[in-house]
Design an enzyme around this catalytic site. Structure first.
Site: not given
Length: 214
Positions: A25, A159, A175
């Site tokens: 990520c 994250h 995302n």
């Protein structure tokens, strides 16, 4: 700064990508901010290579997680190739940046947004997409389908995502779990909510790249 902004409408956001099953990520968040500022400065939206950061940015830990600042510094020092030239492989491999041809995108620096300060973050997002972190562990986040998310979640973040806009009551986050998650790959997360760290810790660690005219 404006009451609301959506960098997708300004053509500064590439289509939603999918990191899975690799814990990369950090690379997706960093790259999305660079794609954004590159479009704002040059007028060109170019999908850039997360795989290059995964393979070549040694201070991070590949698919086991990484960091915003070393990955931004890597692009200051080395530039980053396009996605087409150095495509995503869902796993860490040998650094092949030297073997790649074609143009690279550079940044000239990066800046930290003061932590736990909503207005500073909003002002930054008004200028460009910004790398932010969240607590994504909760089922509510994992299986988010739409609407303005308020939790439950903690502020111990795990994250990295990319803030690409905001409205009066929410931040708009891109995302890297593919377009079938959330609102076509995005989540709207509640602003402020009385917690200085922000909903799911979203105000705790935010960075954006700086790009001169080159």
């Amino acid at each position: 700064y404006p009451e609301s902004i959506d960098w997708r409408e300004k053509g500064a956001v590439t289509p939603v990508k999918n990191q899975n099953p690799c814990g990369s990520c950090w690379a997706f968040s960093t790259v999305a901010t660079i794609e954004g500022i590159n479009k704002i400065i040059t007028g060109q939206l170019i999908s850039l290579s997360e795989q290059e950061l995964l393979d070549c940015e040694y201070r991070s830990h590949g698919c086991d997680g990484g960091y915003q600042t070393p990955s931004l510094q890597y692009v200051v020092d080395n530039g980053v190739h396009t996605e087409r030239e150095y495509p995503y492989e869902k796993k860490q491999g040998r650094c092949r940046a030297k073997d790649k041809k074609g143009p690279k995108v550079y940044i000239t620096g990066y800046k930290y947004v003061p932590a736990n300060d909503e207005i500073s973050l909003i002002q930054a997002i008004a200028n460009q997409p910004v790398s932010v972190v969240t607590d994504s562990r909760g089922r509510g986040f994992q299986f988010y389908k739409g609407g303005i998310y308020e939790g439950p979640c903690g502020t111990n973040t795990d994250h990295a995502v990319t803030a690409v806009g905001y409205g009066k009551t929410y931040l708009l986050l891109k995302n890297s779990w593919g377009p079938n998650w959330g609102e076509k790959g995005y989540i709207r997360i509640k602003r402020a909510s009385g917690r200085s760290k922000g909903t799911c810790g979203v105000y705790t660690s935010s960075f954006f790249p700086i790009k001169g005219y080159r």
